[in-house]
Design a protein around this motif. Structure first.
Motif, short mmCIF file in Angstrom:
data_model
loop_
_atom_site.label_atom_id
_atom_site.label_comp_id
_atom_site.label_asym_id
_atom_site.label_seq_id
_atom_site.Cartn_x
_atom_site.Cartn_y
_atom_site.Cartn_z
N LYS A 52 0.85 -1.16 -0.01
CA LYS A 52 0.09 -0.16 0.13
C LYS A 52 0.82 1.25 -0.01
O LYS A 52 0.33 2.25 -0.36
CB LYS A 52 -0.87 -0.02 1.28
N ARG A 53 2.00 1.16 0.47
CA ARG A 53 2.97 2.27 0.59
C ARG A 53 3.63 2.52 -0.56
O ARG A 53 4.22 3.48 -0.87
CB ARG A 53 3.97 2.20 1.71
N ALA A 54 3.75 1.58 -1.59
CA ALA A 54 4.39 1.89 -2.79
C ALA A 54 3.47 2.66 -3.84
O ALA A 54 2.38 2.38 -4.13
CB ALA A 54 4.84 0.59 -3.14
N PHE A 55 4.37 3.38 -4.93
CA PHE A 55 3.59 4.25 -5.75
C PHE A 55 4.58 3.95 -7.32
O PHE A 55 5.57 3.87 -7.20
CB PHE A 55 3.66 5.53 -5.57
N LYS A 56 3.63 3.77 -8.08
CA LYS A 56 4.48 3.52 -9.45
C LYS A 56 4.53 4.88 -10.36
O LYS A 56 3.29 5.60 -10.32
CB LYS A 56 3.63 2.62 -10.14
N ASP A 57 5.54 5.27 -10.76
CA ASP A 57 5.67 6.77 -11.30
C ASP A 57 5.99 6.70 -12.84
O ASP A 57 5.68 7.55 -13.38
CB ASP A 57 6.87 7.57 -10.68
N SER A 58 6.08 5.10 -13.30
CA SER A 58 6.55 5.36 -14.73
C SER A 58 6.32 3.91 -15.14
O SER A 58 6.30 2.99 -14.40
CB SER A 58 8.05 5.76 -14.98
N ASN A 59 6.20 3.50 -16.43
CA ASN A 59 5.77 2.34 -17.13
C ASN A 59 6.88 1.72 -17.52
O ASN A 59 7.15 0.55 -18.15
CB ASN A 59 4.74 2.28 -17.92
#
Length: 583
Positions: free
Chosen positions: A211-218
């Motif tokens: 839940k604490r992880a965020f995706k910024d790019s593919n």
């Protein structure tokens, strides 16, 4: 008289000079650098617990250490405040307190008192001028221009520190225990898509599911690195963040992440003298593969004993005949809501299947210990190689999956009457485009296989005869050892097993090549199809044990609906689907 006095003075001088030299070899900890022709043992530096080199501010020390004061000693880099080992050289080849670490112009060698080599750095392209321990914990070999020729950061063990990159394809390997640094069963991998934890090839955690992880790019991931603000997965040279997990505090002085002997990935942060646990994955013990310890081989479990050990198990008398022996398989049905630790992180073994198909896949695979079947998605998950933690979930979504554990039942094979209740109508027919495309694909694969199979058959022949060096390119001129060729041949033959489910995964192949897993043993009975191509159909393939006429390949088909006979034997040539596997 003057001569006697002079001789006495000289003796006293050399005596005190020798005393001055003794502390420099047994008690002094060198700062940042040591130079060739240096030797260290734990006994020589016993006053400093084996430490012989410190980083500039003594944040780290290099030491001949023995964790938990046991008899195994290792060349280690240790974080001073927490007394945590962040790197070890000879983790799988421990030494004694009198065995030595030597620095020469060729690099670092660790030798035992009998002269045998325990560990060494790779050959250096130029003479080594110094060994340096940096303030970030990186141990480096330098040339005369102070350029790095080798560094410990490129060979992580079970720990990664702030500022240390872990590139795609590299991994952390857990220790066996806190006192035994030998390589354990758990792995932390960085892949091109994620950071994952694995046990026996089964994933049980992904950074992307936190839940604490965020995706910024593919973009694809190139490496992972941790700094004061968080843990990041970068693309390229680090200019683009693909995934990030921000820490709760950005004021820490230092931090490291460690894969422990239970399979947990822990992040610790330090601020001054205080140490805080920032993150642990998996967050709960039920997510660990071996919460209750290893269960061992399923074949040992009789149904009665299994039910006593696990009250949620119920006997399900499915049977499937095996032509290779007189055993049949029975399954234990797990209670509703029972879950397997790896299922939510794994893709189904097959999709759009029914329960009978899933069961038969497991029955035909000797490495399968059981399976889970999700009726809503028609997905089948096989439990292979090792059986890990099974737990009860209160989630309604988890109750859609049913689990079954395979046992072996001796005696004449029979088909239980209640297996007929599992029959499902798969129905339907293939569309026209599939009827056209599939034969074309079959022809294409057969052309490719016919041109390559002779080489595979040749490798199999040399494997059976142990003549591995005959397969090596003559241009190597003896520069390759038989053991190296044997490793490649055995792995290659395992990858072309006729049954797709017996072929190792890419992660297993990489681990075998790197020495992290023992080499697989090719199953000769699963390579018989190579004879057809290698000998251009001049010699018929023989199944294990042969057949009555001895010239055709035996194909067994299993009836899923009949209650009177579980298997019908037919004699046939290999079909294209058997040769090339499922598409």
């Amino acid at each position: 008289m003057d001569t006697i006095f002079s001789s006495f003075s000289a003796t006293i001088f050399f005596f005190f000079y020798a005393l001055l030299l003794i502390p420099s070899s047994s008690g002094r900890i060198f700062n940042e650098f040591i130079f060739p022709n240096f030797t260290a043992t734990n006994l020589l530096f016993v006053d400093n617990s084996g430490a012989f080199l410190s980083s500039p501010n003594a944040t780290f020390t290099a030491s001949i250490c023995n964790p938990s004061s046991q008899s195994n000693f290792y060349l280690c880099v240790i974080h001073s405040k927490s007394n945590t080992i962040i790197w070890s050289a000879n983790r799988d080849s421990p030494i004694s307190n009198s065995d030595s670490m030597t620095l020469t112009q060729n690099g670092i060698t660790i030798t035992r008192s009998n002269g045998s080599l325990a560990w060494s750095t790779p050959p250096s392209p130029s003479p080594v001028s110094a060994l340096r321990l940096l303030e970030n914990g990186n141990l480096m070999l330098l040339d005369r221009y102070n350029a790095s020729m080798w560094q410990s950061f490129d060979y992580p063990t079970d720990t990664v520190v702030m500022g240390q990159p872990i590139y795609v394809g590299r991994m952390l390997r857990s220790p066996v225990s806190d006192s035994d640094l030998s390589t354990g069963d758990y792995r932390f991998y960085v892949t091109s898509e994620d950071a994952v934890l694995q046990w026996e090839g089964q994933e049980y955690w992904k950074l992307s599911m936190e839940k604490r992880a965020f995706k910024d790019s593919n973009l694809e991931i190139s490496f992972m690195e941790m700094n004061r603000s968080g843990l990041y997965l970068f693309n390229g040279n680090g200019s683009v963040v693909v995934w990030q997990m921000i820490f709760s505090s950005s004021s820490s002085d230092f931090g490291f992440a460690k894969l422990d002997d239970k399979g947990r990935f822990n992040v610790f942060l330090f601020s001054g003298a205080s140490q805080n646990s920032e993150f642990t994955a998996p967050a709960v013990d039920c997510g660990l593969p071996n919460t209750c310890g290893k269960m061992g081989s399923v074949q040992r479990w009789a149904g009665l004993h299994l039910s006593k050990r696990f009250p949620g198990f119920h006997h399900r008398s499915w049977r499937l005949r095996s032509d290779s022996n007189s055993s049949s398989y029975s399954y234990m049905e797990l209670a509703d809501g029972t879950q397997y630790f790896a299922n939510k992180f794994s893709n189904p073994t097959i999709s759009r299947s029914d329960l009978n198909t899933c069961r038969d896949l497991c029955s035909e695979n000797c490495s399968c210990f059981g399976f889970f079947y999700a009726s809503s998605s028609a997905s089948c998950y096989l439990l292979r190689n090792q059986l890990g933690s099974v737990f009860t979930s209160s989630s309604n979504s988890d109750k859609d999956e049913k689990g079954y554990v395979k046992t072996v039942v001796n005696g004449s094979p029979t088909e239980a009457t209640n297996s007929a209740n599992l029959e499902q109508n798969s129905g339907g027919s293939l569309p026209i485009w599939a009827l056209i495309l599939i034969p074309c694909a079959v022809v294409f694969f057969l052309v490719i296989l016919s041109s390559a199979a002779f080489l595979w058959w040749r490798r199999r022949q040399m494997h059976e005869q142990g003549k591995y060096l005959e397969l090596a390119d003559p241009r190597l001129e003896g520069r390759v050892a038989s053991e190296q060729v044997e490793k490649l041949v055995r792995i290659a033959l395992c990858c072309v097993h006729e049954e797709p489910m017996l072929r190792p995964s890419m992660a297993t192949v990489v681990a075998m090549l790197e020495g992290g897993l023992p080499l697989g043993e090719p199953r000769v009975e699963s390579l018989n199809f190579l004879r057809f191509y290698g000998r251009r159909f001049t010699e018929p393939a023989m199944g294990e044990g042969g057949g009555e006429n001895g010239f055709l390949y035996r194909v067994g088909t299993t009836s899923l609906t009949s209650s009177s006979s579980g298997t019908h034997a037919a004699w046939s040539y290999l079909s294209s689907q058997v040769v090339s596997g499922p598409r």
